[in-house]
Structures are given as structure tokens and as C-alpha cells.
Design a protein around this motif. Structure first.
Motif, PDB file in Angstrom:
ATOM      1  N   SER B 125     -87.113   1.496  -1.806  1.00 11.64           N
ATOM      2  CA  SER B 125     -88.003   2.249  -2.700  1.00 11.64           C
ATOM      3  C   SER B 125     -88.436   1.447  -3.923  1.00 11.64           C
ATOM      4  CB  SER B 125     -87.274   3.485  -3.237  1.00 11.64           C
ATOM      5  OG  SER B 125     -86.740   4.220  -2.196  1.00 11.64           O
ATOM      6  N   ARG B 126     -89.654   1.729  -4.372  1.00 11.80           N
ATOM      7  CA  ARG B 126     -90.080   1.175  -5.663  1.00 11.80           C
ATOM      8  C   ARG B 126     -89.385   1.927  -6.795  1.00 11.80           C
ATOM      9  NH1 ARG B 126     -94.884   1.128  -2.801  1.00 11.80           N
ATOM     10  NH2 ARG B 126     -95.444   3.139  -3.672  1.00 11.80           N
ATOM     11  N   ASN B 127     -89.246   3.257  -6.661  1.00  9.66           N
ATOM     12  CA  ASN B 127     -88.553   4.046  -7.695  1.00  9.66           C
ATOM     13  C   ASN B 127     -87.100   4.286  -7.280  1.00  9.66           C
ATOM     14  OD1 ASN B 127     -89.203   5.700  -5.597  1.00  9.66           O
ATOM     15  ND2 ASN B 127     -89.472   7.526  -6.878  1.00  9.66           N
ATOM     16  N   ALA B 128     -86.356   3.193  -7.176  1.00  7.93           N
ATOM     17  CA  ALA B 128     -84.979   3.262  -6.697  1.00  7.93           C
ATOM     18  C   ALA B 128     -84.046   3.789  -7.785  1.00  7.93           C
ATOM     19  CB  ALA B 128     -84.529   1.876  -6.251  1.00  7.93           C
ATOM     20  N   SER B 129     -82.882   4.275  -7.375  1.00 10.69           N
ATOM     21  CA  SER B 129     -81.859   4.710  -8.326  1.00 10.69           C
ATOM     22  C   SER B 129     -81.141   3.489  -8.888  1.00 10.69           C
ATOM     23  CB  SER B 129     -80.846   5.616  -7.630  1.00 10.69           C
ATOM     24  OG  SER B 129     -80.041   4.857  -6.749  1.00 10.69           O
ATOM     25  N   ALA B 130     -80.427   3.689  -9.984  1.00 12.96           N
ATOM     26  CA  ALA B 130     -79.646   2.601 -10.575  1.00 12.96           C
ATOM     27  C   ALA B 130     -78.647   2.060  -9.561  1.00 12.96           C
ATOM     28  CB  ALA B 130     -78.923   3.103 -11.826  1.00 12.96           C
ATOM     29  N   LYS B 134     -78.522  -1.735  -8.015  1.00 12.54           N
ATOM     30  CA  LYS B 134     -77.303  -2.521  -8.153  1.00 12.54           C
ATOM     31  C   LYS B 134     -76.822  -3.006  -6.783  1.00 12.54           C
ATOM     32  CE  LYS B 134     -72.561  -2.218  -9.858  1.00 12.54           C
ATOM     33  NZ  LYS B 134     -71.540  -1.334 -10.422  1.00 12.54           N
ATOM     34  N   PHE B 135     -76.845  -2.084  -5.808  1.00  9.20           N
ATOM     35  CA  PHE B 135     -76.348  -2.459  -4.484  1.00  9.20           C
ATOM     36  C   PHE B 135     -77.257  -3.500  -3.831  1.00  9.20           C
ATOM     37  CE2 PHE B 135     -75.698  -1.989   0.088  1.00  9.20           C
ATOM     38  CZ  PHE B 135     -74.333  -2.241   0.139  1.00  9.20           C
ATOM     39  N   ALA B 136     -78.583  -3.341  -4.000  1.00 10.98           N
ATOM     40  CA  ALA B 136     -79.526  -4.327  -3.443  1.00 10.98           C
ATOM     41  C   ALA B 136     -79.222  -5.706  -4.003  1.00 10.98           C
ATOM     42  CB  ALA B 136     -80.958  -3.920  -3.754  1.00 10.98           C
ATOM     43  N   GLY B 137     -78.933  -5.748  -5.297  1.00 12.89           N
ATOM     44  CA  GLY B 137     -78.608  -7.017  -5.936  1.00 12.89           C
ATOM     45  C   GLY B 137     -77.322  -7.620  -5.387  1.00 12.89           C
ATOM     46  N   GLN B 138     -76.286  -6.794  -5.262  1.00 14.85           N
ATOM     47  CA  GLN B 138     -74.999  -7.276  -4.725  1.00 14.85           C
ATOM     48  C   GLN B 138     -75.179  -7.851  -3.325  1.00 14.85           C
ATOM     49  OE1 GLN B 138     -72.101  -4.139  -4.758  1.00 14.85           O
ATOM     50  NE2 GLN B 138     -71.876  -4.129  -6.984  1.00 14.85           N
ATOM     51  N   LEU B 139     -75.928  -7.119  -2.522  1.00 14.82           N
ATOM     52  CA  LEU B 139     -76.135  -7.498  -1.125  1.00 14.82           C
ATOM     53  C   LEU B 139     -76.911  -8.810  -1.041  1.00 14.82           C
ATOM     54  CD1 LEU B 139     -75.380  -5.998   1.470  1.00 14.82           C
ATOM     55  CD2 LEU B 139     -77.712  -5.112   1.535  1.00 14.82           C
ATOM     56  N   GLY B 157     -88.681  -2.264  -8.032  1.00 16.44           N
ATOM     57  CA  GLY B 157     -87.535  -1.566  -7.450  1.00 16.44           C
ATOM     58  C   GLY B 157     -86.659  -2.483  -6.612  1.00 16.44           C
ATOM     59  N   ILE B 158     -86.376  -2.049  -5.379  1.00 16.34           N
ATOM     60  CA  ILE B 158     -85.428  -2.764  -4.519  1.00 16.34           C
ATOM     61  C   ILE B 158     -85.864  -4.204  -4.257  1.00 16.34           C
ATOM     62  CG2 ILE B 158     -84.371  -2.794  -2.219  1.00 16.34           C
ATOM     63  CD1 ILE B 158     -83.285  -0.533  -3.960  1.00 16.34           C
ATOM     64  N   ASP B 159     -87.158  -4.429  -3.952  1.00 21.04           N
ATOM     65  CA  ASP B 159     -87.645  -5.781  -3.659  1.00 21.04           C
ATOM     66  C   ASP B 159     -87.309  -6.718  -4.817  1.00 21.04           C
ATOM     67  OD1 ASP B 159     -88.832  -4.345  -1.607  1.00 21.04           O
ATOM     68  OD2 ASP B 159     -90.761  -5.378  -1.744  1.00 21.04           O
ATOM     69  N   GLN B 160     -87.670  -6.268  -6.007  1.00 18.45           N
ATOM     70  CA  GLN B 160     -87.454  -7.079  -7.201  1.00 18.45           C
ATOM     71  C   GLN B 160     -85.971  -7.408  -7.391  1.00 18.45           C
ATOM     72  OE1 GLN B 160     -88.628  -5.000 -10.734  1.00 18.45           O
ATOM     73  NE2 GLN B 160     -88.392  -6.804 -12.064  1.00 18.45           N
ATOM     74  N   ALA B 161     -85.123  -6.385  -7.227  1.00 17.37           N
ATOM     75  CA  ALA B 161     -83.675  -6.599  -7.394  1.00 17.37           C
ATOM     76  C   ALA B 161     -83.163  -7.612  -6.376  1.00 17.37           C
ATOM     77  CB  ALA B 161     -82.934  -5.264  -7.242  1.00 17.37           C
ATOM     78  N   ALA B 162     -83.668  -7.538  -5.145  1.00 12.96           N
ATOM     79  CA  ALA B 162     -83.223  -8.451  -4.085  1.00 12.96           C
ATOM     80  C   ALA B 162     -83.667  -9.884  -4.386  1.00 12.96           C
ATOM     81  CB  ALA B 162     -83.761  -7.986  -2.735  1.00 12.96           C
ATOM     82  N   HIS B 163     -84.940 -10.059  -4.796  1.00 11.81           N
ATOM     83  CA  HIS B 163     -85.418 -11.409  -5.126  1.00 11.81           C
ATOM     84  C   HIS B 163     -84.614 -12.004  -6.280  1.00 11.81           C
ATOM     85  CE1 HIS B 163     -88.838 -11.664  -2.458  1.00 11.81           C
ATOM     86  NE2 HIS B 163     -89.442 -10.588  -2.962  1.00 11.81           N
ATOM     87  N   ARG B 164     -84.425 -11.208  -7.338  1.00 12.75           N
ATOM     88  CA  ARG B 164     -83.750 -11.729  -8.532  1.00 12.75           C
ATOM     89  C   ARG B 164     -82.320 -12.173  -8.220  1.00 12.75           C
ATOM     90  NH1 ARG B 164     -86.640 -11.944 -12.788  1.00 12.75           N
ATOM     91  NH2 ARG B 164     -88.182 -10.327 -13.310  1.00 12.75           N
ATOM     92  N   ALA B 165     -81.625 -11.373  -7.435  1.00 11.21           N
ATOM     93  CA  ALA B 165     -80.205 -11.661  -7.181  1.00 11.21           C
ATOM     94  C   ALA B 165     -80.013 -12.849  -6.251  1.00 11.21           C
ATOM     95  CB  ALA B 165     -79.521 -10.418  -6.600  1.00 11.21           C
ATOM     96  N   SER B 166     -81.065 -13.241  -5.542  1.00 13.66           N
ATOM     97  CA  SER B 166     -80.939 -14.368  -4.603  1.00 13.66           C
ATOM     98  C   SER B 166     -81.781 -15.561  -5.045  1.00 13.66           C
ATOM     99  CB  SER B 166     -81.370 -13.917  -3.202  1.00 13.66           C
ATOM    100  OG  SER B 166     -82.697 -13.417  -3.227  1.00 13.66           O
ATOM    101  N   LEU B 167     -82.279 -15.469  -6.264  1.00  9.12           N
ATOM    102  CA  LEU B 167     -83.216 -16.471  -6.785  1.00  9.12           C
ATOM    103  C   LEU B 167     -82.654 -17.889  -6.694  1.00  9.12           C
ATOM    104  CD1 LEU B 167     -86.015 -16.230  -8.122  1.00  9.12           C
ATOM    105  CD2 LEU B 167     -84.866 -16.197 -10.332  1.00  9.12           C
ATOM    106  N   GLU B 234     -82.843   1.877   0.000  1.00  5.24           N
ATOM    107  CA  GLU B 234     -83.088   3.286  -0.326  1.00  5.24           C
ATOM    108  C   GLU B 234     -84.484   3.581   0.156  1.00  5.24           C
ATOM    109  OE1 GLU B 234     -82.688   4.204  -4.486  1.00  5.24           O
ATOM    110  OE2 GLU B 234     -80.608   4.830  -4.281  1.00  5.24           O
ATOM    111  N   ALA B 235     -84.665   4.725   0.806  1.00  6.94           N
ATOM    112  CA  ALA B 235     -86.006   5.057   1.278  1.00  6.94           C
ATOM    113  C   ALA B 235     -86.098   6.553   1.488  1.00  6.94           C
ATOM    114  CB  ALA B 235     -86.316   4.324   2.586  1.00  6.94           C
ATOM    115  N   ALA B 236     -87.081   7.160   0.858  1.00  7.13           N
ATOM    116  CA  ALA B 236     -87.359   8.572   1.110  1.00  7.13           C
ATOM    117  C   ALA B 236     -87.973   8.688   2.506  1.00  7.13           C
ATOM    118  CB  ALA B 236     -88.321   9.103   0.056  1.00  7.13           C
ATOM    119  N   GLN B 237     -88.065   9.930   3.001  1.00  3.86           N
ATOM    120  CA  GLN B 237     -88.720  10.108   4.284  1.00  3.86           C
ATOM    121  C   GLN B 237     -90.202   9.724   4.170  1.00  3.86           C
ATOM    122  OE1 GLN B 237     -86.820  13.718   4.986  1.00  3.86           O
ATOM    123  NE2 GLN B 237     -85.881  13.085   6.900  1.00  3.86           N
TER     124      GLN B 237
END
Lengths: 375, 375
Positions: B125-130, B134-139, B157-167, B234-237
Motif C-alpha cells: 500500500s501507498r498509505n501503509a500502517s506504521a 517497519k516490517f517492509a524495511g526489516q524484510l 509507502g511500502i515501496d519507499q520503505a523497501a528501497h530505503r532499507a536495501s539502498l 500490506e494491501a487492501a482488497q
């Protein structure tokens, strides 16, 4: 739903004999079944108990419950509204009676008809999250509305939420102690509400039995065994609810688990269950769909299947010695004992029964036994 | 990990021809492949484009990209550090090249060696929960530490967290527009950090292409196609991440999903994925274990398999008419067209190619086609 007609008519005398047998030292549900099978009746088994224990090498004679003691337990139960039922009788949950370690006598209090309806177990953490409690309530309510009886353990947290949300339609509490020793104490009111609202409580323990830590896993097998399936709502790793789930799987019951965030330790156990193959639940329909086909199949009873076996002969001293010498403190497979001892399965089973009644044998999961370290 | 040796050596002239072909009107990746197969080379296909479109009933001649236009795109790319790669070349993600709708030319910016390493996609999700962020980053961090390149869509959201944590270990952003049209605008800085840190960005769109809504699902197939598997955090229907998951499944990629509470709407999509068979993820090891065996298998390319087919003959007017008359606004299976028209698969494919180049054909999922309603 479950079509079930009670098939057993028990005389008072036979009920007393069975109660005496299961309440005697070193007799558990499995030993009870072996004895009934070996001796033909509870009366005959009671008579032969001292002989079996002696042959098994008992250091001293175990207590054999007297007829007076058994009658006293029955009467005390009646005053509390508790009756003792055997598998196949009305009031004994039909699925519970199919377990090979089904309680030979079950203390039953409350609405007989509720105990005969199809059940779903809902279990989970005592220190559940607000979301967990809310979801347990939603699920229990929806299952009750769909005609299922919710069964749980009367504990704080998820159990309590599940009982309360399904109260109106009849819910069943499974106790770890005697019917007069409710745990936790503050749930005596909840239990009273359950009984008033055409629900029920069951226990395999005698009145006066105060529940100890080790009684809870034992009790958990009754929760899962009574039900078509077990739903674990929230559970940390290595929690009691996971024991219930494991027992459910071993009993051939469906296992359901409610997912949660990997960052929430209260979801670690349920997420693990799903990884291991449990059905993920986000809605009561997930459960109802999964148990539908099971409800259409006839119940098969482990008890009845075994009844076809021929009575076993008594082992001779050489056979007994050979089998005992193969046993030690480390658990071994009964199948290996049969193979290594070169005797028949019936002889091995009889020797194990003797050792058990002498208090010298421990049984383990997966058909394993060891010599008891307490003897 | 992936052992991959680039196998393609392309002349400048052939690269220019291929770029002209894919940038010409009504030519998509699948049409490009058909044309190359049918005509033998991009040069020959360019020459025959007007004839195909006319036979397909084009109302007017489509634009055919000129050599000057192609050279201008190449030069403009070079100024931005973007080079155009074909499947099989160094810098073209090896797994992406195996898709049957792999981009014939991929605009690549950044570290070639990073694009050749095994990738895992992380989306959500773009509007992901905290907790989701956090989990996207850890992963992402754990996967990067284990040698995987994290690929995602540069979204909030999730994309950004994933890129940053694996930069630090090199991460890959897949763009929906041209390399000079970053979306969202405020992530231009993030992309700059990715490029500096030996990461990369890829796009199949020409420079100057501003991403529209319909470009995102199209882009998502590159995210899943480049990777061994896709993790949905995270993904809504009915969210875009579920489109990526569906594409991953269709492409034979692994689908992973992170569970969440049934009461959290942002977990509804991921819980559904798990119900449908996606692997539940609570830890990077869940992913690493699942993709291990895939890494040991050699890559198979859809492209190479097809190259063995014999060139197709041209259809005659009767065959063409028969096939067109079977088509309408409702999608039909190409297999049914072959059966109902009584012509060969090669003839049907050629007629469909003609219609496509005339802008009269729409292709749908599952091998279905319909007459375009825009024509």
C-alpha cells in the motif's frame, strides 16, 4: 448437522464398576480400554487389577476405588447437577467419544441437547489484544448463529470472549479440575450464566480435584476432541493454545488460525500454524465451508473398531522378562518392542498393561513407551 | 545464485532497427516478437509494417518511427545515463527476459551488475500502517543482507520503505513513465540515492513519457517478471499490489504475503492471497527458503523456445475473412478461432498480427482476443 442416536444403555451396577475402575490407581483412559478389552467387563477388570499390578512388579498395592467411594461420587455429583456419562450416551459429546483416549466417564452439567450438537472450539491467549478479543467475539457469535456450539476452556481472554459472544445459543466450557473447582475462580459467574443459558460444562476429573498445571494440556484434548475443528485466535509461540492445536491435528480435527502482524508477538503462534498448514480464518465462513463436508460423513468410533479384537492370552514369565529387558528410561516404539521381543502384539500389549498398572510405565506420543523414572 | 552469461551481441544498426520497430504505432512486446519471427529481422519487419496494417484493414497508415527519431532517443538517453538493452544483454534483468511479453528494449540506468543479480520484489500500500512500513524495511534489509536485490515501484509507502532499507546493497526501481518523468515527483531524490548507491532504474517507456493510470499495471508486470518472487506487505482488497501478485502467479513467480489482523482492512488483500495459496511471510527466511530451489534451476527463456518455429505463410483473402468474421467485441479464445476457422495456427496468428498492426485488435488475459472498440 451431526445425526447421532445414543446407542448405549448402561445398568447402574455397570456405571458404578466403570467409575471404580477409572478412579483406581494407575488407570487412565487407555489402560481402561485395554482392561475392558482384556477382561471383558469392568467388574472382571476390577477383580484382576491386583494380579496385573503384581505381575508388572508393583512395589505396593495401588488403591482400588470401592463401591462406596464410587456411589459417594455419584451422589455428590447429583447434588451439583453433574451426571457421569459414558461414550455413546446422550450428553456425551459424540465426537469426543471417538477418541482412543476418550474419558470412560465424563462429568456433565447443563443441557444434554447442546452437548449433542456440532461444536467448534475457539481458543487463544489469556492476555489477548483488544483486536483479538473483539474478533474472537465476532467469530463466536457468527458460528453460534450458524448453528454451531462454541466450546472453549473458560479461561481469561479469548476463551471468555468466545463463551460470552455465543452464550445465547448455548456454549460449552471444558474444565481442567472437578466441577466444584472452577478455574479461574472469578469465572464462576460466567459458568453460572453458561448453565442458565442452556449451555454446559464437562470434566473428566472427580469432584474436589483442584486443577494443576499438568491438567490443562490433558483437558485441552477434550476441547479439540469434542469439536469438528479448533480455531486459534491469538497465541504466542509455545503457548497452551498451540498444544490444543497440535492435539486437534493428531485427533484428525481441523485446525484454523487467525493471522496477525509479524510484529505482534501474540500472532507468532497463529502465523506459524498457518505456515504448517492450518486454514487461515478471517471470517466464520472460512470455518463453515471447511467443516461442511465433515458434517456429512458418519462418525467413526475408535472404540468400536477395537472391540472386534480377540481377547489376549496371558504372557509367560520368559516373555514378560524379554519385553521388560528391552525397556529403559528412553522412549521406544511399541512396534519395535514387538519386533525385537519376537512375541505377539497381544502379549506385548498385556505386559505393558501390567507395567502400567504397577505404575512402572510411561506412555508417550507416537506410540512410544518408557520405564517410569518415578518407580 | 543465478549463473547468467549475456549471450547477445547487437550491432548498432540492429539496435536502431529494433527501437524503431517497438516505438512504431500498434507495436507492443508481443507484436514485436511475432513480427521478428514472421519477418526474420527488425529491418524486414519495418519494411513490411505498412503492408500488414493495410491487410488488417487499417483506416490510415500508422506512424513508423524513423531512424533519426530512434537515434535522437538513444542520444537523449545517453545524456541521462540511460542505455537501451535487449533481452540477453548485460544490464537486462535475466528473468525479465524470459517473459513472453518482455520489453524488446529496456531503458536501463545505474549499475549493470546489480541488474544481473537475483531479485525479490517488495510491494504494498501507498498509505501503509506504521507496522507495515517497519516490517517492509526489516524484510528488505534482511533480503539485501542475504544477497538479494530488492526491486519495487518507487511509490510512497511500502515501496519507499523497501528501497530505503536495501539502498546500501543496491536496489532497483521500476518506472511507469520515461526515465525523465519520475512519479511521484518527490521521489526524484530517492531515485538519485538509489543510482548513487549502485542501484538501478528500469523503464520500457520512451523518454518524455508521462505515466498515466493504465501504465502502472503494465509496469507491475516488470516488477514481478524481474524477480524470483513478489512479497505483498500490506494491501487492501482490489489494490494495485494484488495486480502485481496476480501477474507474478501468471508468470510462474512465487507469491508471498504478509499476514495481518482480520480487523485491519490493509491486511484484507494479503490474507486473501494466503488463502489462495501464497506463502505466508513473517521473516526473510520464509522467502529465502522458498526461492532456494528455483535459484538452482537454469533459466528457461520463452523467447528462445519460439525461435524454433518455421516462418508462417501469408494468409489468403478467404482465410482472413473467415477469421475476422469470427471476431467481435466479446473476447474469444485464440484456440477457438483456430478450431472454428479451420485454418492453421500460423495463419490465425498472422491475421491477428495484421489486425493488431491496423489497431483493430485487443489482446486479453488467458489467450483471448477481441475486435477493438476504438477502431
Amino acid at each position: 448437522m451431526d445425526a447421532f442416536n445414543p446407542t448405549i444403555q448402561l445398568t447402574d451396577a455397570e456405571r458404578i464398576d466403570r467409575l471404580r475402575l477409572i478412579r483406581s490407581d494407575n488407570v487412565g483412559p487407555r489402560t481402561f480400554r485395554s482392561l475392558l478389552h482384556h477382561c471383558g467387563s469392568a467388574r472382571a477388570a476390577l477383580q484382576r487389577l491386583p494380579e496385573f499390578a503384581r505381575r508388572g512388579g508393583a512395589a505396593r498395592a495401588g488403591h482400588i476405588t470401592s463401591e462406596d467411594e464410587a456411589r459417594a461420587e455419584l451422589s455428590a455429583g447429583q447434588r451439583l447437577g453433574v451426571s457421569l456419562k459414558v461414550p455413546g450416551e446422550a450428553g456425551y459429546p459424540p465426537r469426543l467419544g471417538t477418541l482412543d483416549d476418550a474419558p470412560p466417564l465424563l462429568g456433565v452439567r447443563g443441557a444434554t441437547e447442546t452437548l449433542m450438537r456440532p461444536m467448534i472450539a475457539i481458543v487463544g491467549s489469556r492476555n489477548a489484544s483488544a483486536a483479538g478479543l473483539k474478533f474472537a467475539g465476532q467469530l463466536a457469535h457468527a458460528l453460534a448463529e450458524s448453528g454451531f456450539v462454541v466450546v472453549s476452556g473458560l479461561a481469561r481472554g479469548i476463551d471468555q470472549a468466545a463463551h460470552r459472544a455465543s452464550l445465547e445459543k448455548g456454549t460449552v466450557a471444558v474444565l481442567a479440575g472437578g466441577h466444584d473447582k472452577i478455574y479461574p475462580r472469578e469465572h464462576e459467574d460466567l459458568l453460572a450464566s453458561i448453565i442458565v443459558a442452556k449451555g454446559a460444562a464437562i470434566s473428566e476429573m472427580p469432584l474436589g480435584h483442584e486443577p494443576r498445571a499438568r491438567d490443562f494440556p490433558r483437558r485441552n484434548r477434550l476441547i479439540s476432541g469434542s469439536a469438528l475443528g479448533v480455531v486459534v485466535v491469538e497465541a504466542a509461540q509455545r503457548s497452551g493454545s498451540l498444544i490444543t492445536a497440535r492435539m486437534a491435528a493428531e485427533q484428525g480435527r481441523e485446525v484454523f488460525a487467525v493471522p496477525g502482524s509479524p510484529l505482534d508477538p501474540r500472532a507468532a503462534g497463529t502465523n506459524d500454524l498457518i505456515k504448517q498448514g492450518a486454514t487461515l480464518v478471517t471470517d466464520a465462513s472460512d470455518i463453515i465451508q471447511a467443516v461442511g463436508p465433515i458434517l456429512e460423513r458418519p462418525l467413526t468410533s475408535a472404540l468400536r473398531e477395537d472391540d472386534g479384537e480377540a481377547p489376549a492370552p496371558d504372557p509367560d514369565a520368559g516373555e514378560r522378562e524379554r519385553i521388560v529387558s528391552l525397556l529403559g528410561p528412553a522412549p521406544v516404539l511399541i512396534d519395535d518392542l514387538i519386533r525385537l521381543s519376537g512375541t505377539s502384539p497381544a502379549i506385548v500389549r498385556t505386559v505393558l498393561l501390567e507395567l502400567e498398572l504397577a505404575g512402572r510405565l510411561d506412555r508417550h506420543r507416537g506410540g512410544m513407551v518408557s520405564l517410569s523414572q518415578l518407580a
